[in-house]
Design a protein around this motif. Structure first.
Motif, short mmCIF file in Angstrom:
data_model
loop_
_atom_site.label_atom_id
_atom_site.label_comp_id
_atom_site.label_asym_id
_atom_site.label_seq_id
_atom_site.Cartn_x
_atom_site.Cartn_y
_atom_site.Cartn_z
N ALA A 12 48.62 27.30 -14.41
CA ALA A 12 48.42 26.72 -13.07
C ALA A 12 48.03 27.81 -12.07
N ALA A 43 55.59 26.01 -3.37
CA ALA A 43 55.36 24.67 -3.92
C ALA A 43 55.37 23.64 -2.80
N LEU B 31 41.77 26.28 -2.39
CA LEU B 31 42.57 25.15 -2.88
C LEU B 31 42.32 23.91 -2.03
N PRO B 36 42.02 20.58 -4.54
CA PRO B 36 43.37 20.14 -4.17
C PRO B 36 44.18 19.68 -5.38
N ALA B 38 44.28 21.08 -8.30
CA ALA B 38 44.90 22.28 -8.86
C ALA B 38 46.10 22.69 -8.02
N ALA B 39 45.99 22.51 -6.70
CA ALA B 39 47.10 22.87 -5.82
C ALA B 39 48.32 21.99 -6.10
N VAL B 40 48.07 20.70 -6.31
CA VAL B 40 49.17 19.77 -6.60
C VAL B 40 49.82 20.16 -7.93
N LEU B 41 48.97 20.47 -8.91
CA LEU B 41 49.46 20.88 -10.23
C LEU B 41 50.29 22.15 -10.12
N LEU B 42 49.78 23.11 -9.34
CA LEU B 42 50.49 24.38 -9.17
C LEU B 42 51.84 24.15 -8.51
N ALA B 43 51.87 23.28 -7.49
CA ALA B 43 53.12 22.99 -6.79
C ALA B 43 54.14 22.40 -7.76
#
Lengths: 202, 202
Positions: A12, A43, B31, B36, B38-43
């Motif tokens: 990620a 996060a 991001l 976005p 990827a940002a949700v996934l990272l979070a």
């Protein structure tokens, strides 16, 4: 090698620009070992930003407000509108500090190959502003790339159609740059766009 | 300059190692503008990892399991235990690929100035393993820094007290390195720790 959740976190993190496998691994280890609180904060911040940040109704810059602080700032000159490709460009111009007008962010440039046309760049919104606002000058500050130039020309035509004066920011040798290290394309442009030292008296 | 949520995201991204203000800004823009999802996934990944990842009961490596895959792998040699400072060290050794024993991760080194003593490094768990497992050799692979050396000596004494042979990985000129570019400390160590070309016959 790592456990599944850690592998997933590393994957990620690689979505971030210029983060490769080694950096992603170091970031994951750092967050999990040294600073889990920062990870939780990150996060939360990511989730909130993705949920709430959209585009300003007037200039399309990223913001969670309906109209951004720049557009709402009545001290900005109403007569000038500067068109840029990205929000980062706005930041760069603001940091230079000598432009006091407003902005319009395209979020990209015309690129028929990628299927990006005028509607993706919000040109209709720009045309509305050209028609309804008391603009003196539209300053086109798209990047000096092939696509940026094409976009600049397209926008210049729109401005002309609405009877608004339109200019392009200057391109040439950067201030403080040394000719020796400047690429040929820039030098050629700098010669072509040379300005008279003593403008002819009219 | 940016709206509050974006400023907050940029601040949060700066918690990542070797990410300065410019990179954090570029990451946030990327991001929000381009990815976005990827940002949700990272979070999500950050939240999950922080919630669930802990330390292996046997070797203290980071994992969401009670006992990690390495410790559970019955094909790893039971006779060798390698002590390292961080999980990243385990990865480096695994990538070298010639060690097939098990690990013990200290998560740091002795550092009285920072208040880090043996209990913070899980030395009591290490002593349990020294006492209960059929170990032939304990390999100390802490970093060749002042603190790493001090930690190595402390652990070596523990192993000796339990009658387990203990060794330290070699330090010297890296393979492929050129003497010309090696620092004096390393060279001095390499001379001091030279090995006989033809070991004396016993």
């Amino acid at each position: 090698m790592f456990s599944p959740l850690i592998e997933e976190l590393i994957r990620a993190l690689r979505c971030l620009p210029s983060v490769g496998p080694k950096s992603a691994q170091r970031m994951a280890m750092y967050l999990l070992e040294k600073d889990p609180d920062a990870a939780v904060l990150l996060a939360r911040s990511l989730t909130q930003a993705v949920e709430k940040v959209g585009r300003c109704n007037q200039c399309r810059i990223l913001t969670e407000e309906v109209v951004c602080a720049l557009c709402n700032n009545s001290r900005r000159e109403q007569a000038f509108l500067c068109v840029v490709e990205t929000p980062a460009d706005v930041l760069a111009i603001e940091q230079a500090g000598n432009y006091h007008g407003r902005y319009f962010v395209l979020h990209g440039h015309l690129s028929p190959i990628d299927g990006i046309g005028p509607e993706d760049l919000g040109i209709s919104l720009l045309e509305q502003r050209l028609a309804n606002e008391p603009l003196q000058e539209l300053i086109v500050a798209t990047n000096p790339t092939v696509e940026g130039e094409a976009t600049a020309h397209y926008i210049a035509e729109c401005a002309r159609a609405h009877g608004v004066a339109v200019s392009r920011i200057a391109h040439g040798v950067p201030i403080g740059g040394e000719l020796e290290y400047i690429d040929g394309g820039t030098l050629a442009h700098a010669f072509h766009s040379r300005t008279a030292f003593f403008p002819a008296a009219e």
